[in-house]
Design an enzyme around this catalytic site. Sequence first.
Site, PDB file in Angstrom:
ATOM      1  N   LYS A 121       0.636  -1.336  -0.098  1.00 20.17           N
ATOM      2  CA  LYS A 121      -0.074   0.053   0.094  1.00 20.17           C
ATOM      3  C   LYS A 121       0.875   1.335   0.057  1.00 20.17           C
ATOM      4  O   LYS A 121       0.652   2.073  -0.632  1.00 20.17           O
ATOM      5  CB  LYS A 121      -0.911  -0.031   1.193  1.00 20.17           C
ATOM      6  CG  LYS A 121      -1.963   1.125   1.103  1.00 20.17           C
ATOM      7  CD  LYS A 121      -2.389   1.720   2.485  1.00 20.17           C
ATOM      8  CE  LYS A 121      -1.315   2.626   2.887  1.00 20.17           C
ATOM      9  NZ  LYS A 121      -1.666   3.509   4.157  1.00 20.17           N
ATOM     10  N   ASP A 139      -6.586   1.038   1.512  1.00 16.71           N
ATOM     11  CA  ASP A 139      -6.274   0.806   2.891  1.00 16.71           C
ATOM     12  C   ASP A 139      -7.611   0.061   3.528  1.00 16.71           C
ATOM     13  O   ASP A 139      -8.526  -0.013   2.680  1.00 16.71           O
ATOM     14  CB  ASP A 139      -5.780   2.169   3.464  1.00 16.71           C
ATOM     15  CG  ASP A 139      -6.976   3.256   3.317  1.00 16.71           C
ATOM     16  OD1 ASP A 139      -8.282   2.848   2.635  1.00 16.71           O
ATOM     17  OD2 ASP A 139      -6.637   4.477   3.841  1.00 16.71           O
TER      18      ASP A 139
END
Length: 216
Positions: A121, A139
């Site tokens: 991420k 997320d």
Amino acid sequence: MTKKQRAEIILTELEKIYPEVEIPLDHKDPFTLLVAVALSAQTTDKKVNQITPKLFEVAGDPFKMKELEVEEIKNIIKEIGLANTKAKNLKGMAEILVEKHNGIVPQTFEELEELPGVGHKTASVVMSQAFGIPAFPVDTHIHRLLTQWKITSGKNVVETERDAKKVFPKENWNKVHIQIILYGREYSPARGNKEKDFITRMLVDQPTSLEKKQKS
């Protein structure tokens, strides 16, 4: 309604309320963005933005960060969650950037994910926002909303990223992931009042005219 149809509605509505977006983390270059994103894990962007000015004042590039002791970094970021681990990661990250990359943040997922404290991420955010390379960082907030909007039934962020990339045009990835985060905070918080969450009502709570016709 197909997932692609849902994605088109999401894009249209998000573009109306967020035609221009900026990443919520304050930064001035790829390195400071990388640090800010790494610090943001399990911490609010607001708290990160409160801490990073002092950190960047003394260590705004990998060479200066490398010279700091872990304890010095920890003392600056101590108000942030997981400060011990993050301080070690920032020190290790700076050392690798200096020794292996001449102090330059690399522009590949593989090299970014080799850095301490940098997962997929974080690497995706840096690739998309620092270098403009298409990526779709997911997320927990994006995972929650895309599940809520029936774009994905993914059990984790990896599956959600895969599904998102299938239905959202590649040229929109870098912008829409920020739009979704902003929408979640303003219109559909994980906890709290969701009366403003009109996209969920459009996609889930109220059947479309097409679906009504199919049922009749």
